[in-house]
Scaffold this motif. Structure first.
Motif, PDB file in Angstrom:
ATOM      1  N   SER A   1       2.373   2.972  15.864  1.00  0.00           N
ATOM      2  CA  SER A   1       1.548   4.164  16.020  1.00  0.00           C
ATOM      3  C   SER A   1       2.160   5.061  17.097  1.00  0.00           C
ATOM      4  N   PRO A   2       2.287   6.365  16.840  1.00  0.00           N
ATOM      5  CA  PRO A   2       2.852   7.267  17.842  1.00  0.00           C
ATOM      6  C   PRO A   2       1.810   7.837  18.803  1.00  0.00           C
ATOM      7  N   ARG A   3       0.558   7.364  18.683  1.00  0.00           N
ATOM      8  CA  ARG A   3      -0.530   7.985  19.450  1.00  0.00           C
ATOM      9  C   ARG A   3      -0.562   7.572  20.920  1.00  0.00           C
ATOM     10  N   TYR A   4      -0.026   6.384  21.237  1.00  0.00           N
ATOM     11  CA  TYR A   4      -0.227   5.843  22.583  1.00  0.00           C
ATOM     12  C   TYR A   4       1.099   5.454  23.223  1.00  0.00           C
TER      13      TYR A   4
ATOM     14  N   VAL B   1       3.699   0.890  -0.656  1.00  0.00           N
ATOM     15  CA  VAL B   1       4.287   1.372  -1.906  1.00  0.00           C
ATOM     16  C   VAL B   1       5.560   2.162  -1.612  1.00  0.00           C
ATOM     17  N   ASP B   2       5.486   3.065  -0.613  1.00  0.00           N
ATOM     18  CA  ASP B   2       6.653   3.873  -0.256  1.00  0.00           C
ATOM     19  C   ASP B   2       7.810   3.001   0.233  1.00  0.00           C
ATOM     20  N   GLU B   3       7.501   1.877   0.862  1.00  0.00           N
ATOM     21  CA  GLU B   3       8.535   0.972   1.361  1.00  0.00           C
ATOM     22  C   GLU B   3       9.066   0.045   0.267  1.00  0.00           C
ATOM     23  N   ARG B   4       8.549   0.232  -0.955  1.00  0.00           N
ATOM     24  CA  ARG B   4       8.969  -0.578  -2.112  1.00  0.00           C
ATOM     25  C   ARG B   4       8.695  -2.067  -1.902  1.00  0.00           C
ATOM     26  N   ILE B   5       7.559  -2.356  -1.285  1.00  0.00           N
ATOM     27  CA  ILE B   5       7.160  -3.745  -1.096  1.00  0.00           C
ATOM     28  C   ILE B   5       6.554  -4.252  -2.401  1.00  0.00           C
ATOM     29  N   PRO B   6       7.048  -5.363  -2.953  1.00  0.00           N
ATOM     30  CA  PRO B   6       6.483  -5.891  -4.197  1.00  0.00           C
ATOM     31  C   PRO B   6       4.984  -6.147  -4.071  1.00  0.00           C
TER      32      PRO B   6
ATOM     33  N   ARG C   1      -3.683  -6.839   5.666  1.00  0.00           N
ATOM     34  CA  ARG C   1      -4.316  -5.542   5.424  1.00  0.00           C
ATOM     35  C   ARG C   1      -5.733  -5.694   4.878  1.00  0.00           C
ATOM     36  N   MET C   2      -6.535  -4.651   5.105  1.00  0.00           N
ATOM     37  CA  MET C   2      -7.887  -4.579   4.595  1.00  0.00           C
ATOM     38  C   MET C   2      -8.120  -3.174   4.056  1.00  0.00           C
ATOM     39  N   PRO C   3      -9.083  -3.003   3.140  1.00  0.00           N
ATOM     40  CA  PRO C   3      -9.381  -1.665   2.615  1.00  0.00           C
ATOM     41  C   PRO C   3      -9.684  -0.684   3.752  1.00  0.00           C
ATOM     42  N   GLY C   4      -9.109   0.509   3.669  1.00  0.00           N
ATOM     43  CA  GLY C   4      -9.347   1.533   4.687  1.00  0.00           C
ATOM     44  C   GLY C   4      -8.345   1.545   5.819  1.00  0.00           C
ATOM     45  N   ASP C   5      -7.465   0.546   5.906  1.00  0.00           N
ATOM     46  CA  ASP C   5      -6.461   0.508   6.971  1.00  0.00           C
ATOM     47  C   ASP C   5      -5.514   1.706   6.865  1.00  0.00           C
ATOM     48  N   TYR C   6      -5.133   2.253   8.020  1.00  0.00           N
ATOM     49  CA  TYR C   6      -4.192   3.379   8.024  1.00  0.00           C
ATOM     50  C   TYR C   6      -3.326   3.319   9.279  1.00  0.00           C
ATOM     51  N   LEU C   7      -2.152   3.930   9.174  1.00  0.00           N
ATOM     52  CA  LEU C   7      -1.237   4.037  10.314  1.00  0.00           C
ATOM     53  C   LEU C   7      -1.200   5.500  10.742  1.00  0.00           C
TER      54      LEU C   7
ATOM     55  N   GLY D   1      -1.265  13.680  11.107  1.00  0.00           N
ATOM     56  CA  GLY D   1      -2.079  13.017  10.100  1.00  0.00           C
ATOM     57  C   GLY D   1      -2.016  11.510  10.171  1.00  0.00           C
ATOM     58  N   ARG D   2      -2.195  10.881   9.023  1.00  0.00           N
ATOM     59  CA  ARG D   2      -2.208   9.432   8.926  1.00  0.00           C
ATOM     60  C   ARG D   2      -1.744   9.025   7.530  1.00  0.00           C
ATOM     61  N   LYS D   3      -1.408   7.735   7.371  1.00  0.00           N
ATOM     62  CA  LYS D   3      -1.001   7.228   6.066  1.00  0.00           C
ATOM     63  C   LYS D   3      -1.721   5.916   5.803  1.00  0.00           C
ATOM     64  N   LYS D   4      -2.310   5.799   4.599  1.00  0.00           N
ATOM     65  CA  LYS D   4      -2.943   4.549   4.217  1.00  0.00           C
ATOM     66  C   LYS D   4      -1.879   3.445   4.149  1.00  0.00           C
ATOM     67  N   ILE D   5      -2.255   2.252   4.567  1.00  0.00           N
ATOM     68  CA  ILE D   5      -1.321   1.134   4.541  1.00  0.00           C
ATOM     69  C   ILE D   5      -0.891   0.834   3.104  1.00  0.00           C
TER      70      ILE D   5
END
Length: 486
Positions: free
Chosen positions: A465-468, A423-428, A403-409, A414-418
């Motif tokens: 990504s659901p866009r394509y 954090v939502d996935e409870r990744i340490p 990951r890099m700053p500004g990455d999003y899915l 809308g979109r969600k920041k990586i």
């Protein structure tokens, strides 16, 4: 018929001046010339025939039949074989299915054709060297002209390039096998090439696809440049002038960066790792330091995909107060802080040992079946939707990285920041920088599940990504596959 005429024209003078002033070709050399049969290559072939006697040049024409235009390709090949035979020369012909190769490798047709052309030139040069001719006495000559140069500079500007890219096509470079590739026609305008062919009755071949906006370069030549001429009738000359200035500055900065790299270099030990002194690099201006780092990356084996954002990552490691700071780079490379030094290295990493490589390709929708691919190791998208979103060269901007700053899915809405997703996935916290993702710029297309990356327990399920999406209306499918190892 190509009849060698010794009437000296403006084009002759320009080409010979380029050859002499830039030391592109010398007497007694063997010249491998790419002869497509088009106006540029036929013009250059004719000029070289004129000087071959006085300069004692041995000319080796090579024609590559891409099989894109079945009837036209046969016509072009026959024409080239005829004009070379009429001048007492044998022409090496290489035939391959360009479209098939593009589909199998995920390249564009342009990329596949270019790769095969230069491979054919290298093979001919190798054959000549094997016959006893020293490599220094062999030149590969291509017929890029001034209009090609202007289009290249504009194309790079649109795609996003550094100042080095603004220099455009180099007058000379080394091939993959180390032979010198030179371009004596690079300062000659297309209109002058056409005038030369007409005045000498050369009757070259014309590829009708060049007049169709099928590729990015064609669209620039046929649509964008004529539009820009409304604002600046001399836009081509302006681009060429920009290229000349950029080339001069590039040469100076490259020389300065080479000295800076030599001063910063430390014993690298075994392998292709490059070790550099942090303080020596940080003492340099940004422009010099970044060039020196790019040279080091190339030396270590990372010749593609390293962009400005990766130079910023390396700068952060250089300036870090942590003696063991590190950052991931494209293609499995890594920069690691080792107290007062940094080390650029390749190969498997402790937290990512399962990844061997990433493969991408484009296949027709009718030949695609999800069941043919390993679940969890493959993602697929609508190729035309990706091109519409990111441009015709979207493959060049895609990377598999951390990951890099500004990455999003992207989401359906809308979109969600990586960062938020992890954090939502409870990744340490300590494992978040280990998560690999496939992205184009800051837009993430796919995050493979943990097990597929040798990262068990990081992400239980992949994110896409659901866009394509691939649908009934999809014509071409863009496929990304992970190859794993032990």
């Amino acid at each position: 018929m190509v009849e060698v005429c010794y009437t000296i024209t403006m084009v002759d003078n320009e080409v010979v001046n380029n050859i002499v002033s830039r030391c592109l070709i010398s007497a007694n050399q063997h010249i491998v010339i790419g002869l497509s049969g088009g106006p540029d290559s036929v013009c250059l072939f004719h000029v070289l025939l004129k000087i071959s006697g006085e300069w004692n040049l041995t000319i080796h024409p090579v024609h590559v039949n891409h099989q894109i235009r079945p009837e036209g390709a046969v016509h072009d090949q026959n024409y080239v074989q005829r004009i070379t035979a009429e001048n007492g020369l044998d022409c090496r012909v290489v035939t391959f299915d360009c479209e098939k190769m593009a589909a199998e490798t995920g390249m564009t047709s342009e990329e596949a054709g270019r790769k095969m052309r230069y491979q054919a030139f290298d093979e001919e040069a190798s054959r000549i060297e094997a016959s006893g001719v020293p490599a220094d006495c062999i030149r590969i000559v291509t017929a890029h002209n001034a209009d090609d140069q202007a289009e290249t500079i504009l194309l790079r500007l649109i795609r996003g390039t550094g100042t080095s890219g603004l220099a455009g096509i180099d007058w000379e470079r080394r091939s993959e096998k180390g032979y010198r590739i030179v371009r004596p026609l690079l300062s000659v305008r297309k209109k002058d090439v056409l005038d030369y062919c007409r005045s000498h009755g050369l009757d070259p071949c014309f590829d009708e696809t060049n007049n169709k906006p099928l590729y990015a370069r064609n669209r620039i030549r046929l649509e964008l440049l004529p539009y820009l001429e409304k604002y600046n009738p001399s836009i081509r000359q302006s681009l060429l002038r920009l290229g000349d200035i950029a080339a001069e500055e590039k040469a100076f900065l490259d020389e300065t960066a080479e000295k800076a790299l030599a001063e910063a270099r430390r014993d690298s030990g075994a392998g292709s790792d490059v070790r550099l002194d942090c303080r020596a690099l940080l003492a340099q201006p940004d422009a010099v330091r970044h060039r020196a780092v790019l040279m080091a990356l190339k030396e270590s084996g990372l010749t593609e995909d390293a962009g400005y954002e990766h130079l910023q990552l390396i700068d952060s490691v250089l300036r870090s107060e942590r003696p063991s700071a590190s950052a991931d780079l494209p293609r499995g490379f890594r920069v690691i802080r080792e107290y007062e030094n940094i080390r650029i290295c390749s190969g498997r990493q402790e937290h990512d040992s399962g990844v061997v490589s990433i493969h991408v390709k484009v296949v027709p929708r009718e030949s695609f079946s999800p069941g043919d691919y390993n679940k969890g190791l493959t993602a697929y998208f609508d190729a035309e939707a990706l091109e519409e979103r990111f441009g015709a060269d979207f493959r060049e901007h895609m990377t598999f990285r951390t990951r890099m700053p500004g990455d999003y899915l992207p989401l359906k809405k809308g979109r969600k920041k990586i960062q938020d997703l992890l954090v939502d996935e409870r990744i340490p916290r300590g494992a978040r920088d280990c998560v690999r993702l496939f992205a184009c710029g800051s837009e993430v297309l796919w995050i493979p599940e943990g097990g597929s990356q040798g990262l068990a327990g990081v992400l239980k399920h992949g994110k896409y990504s659901p866009r394509y999406p691939v649908s009934e209306g999809t014509k071409l499918v863009f496929i990304v596959e992970i190859s794993t190892g032990a």
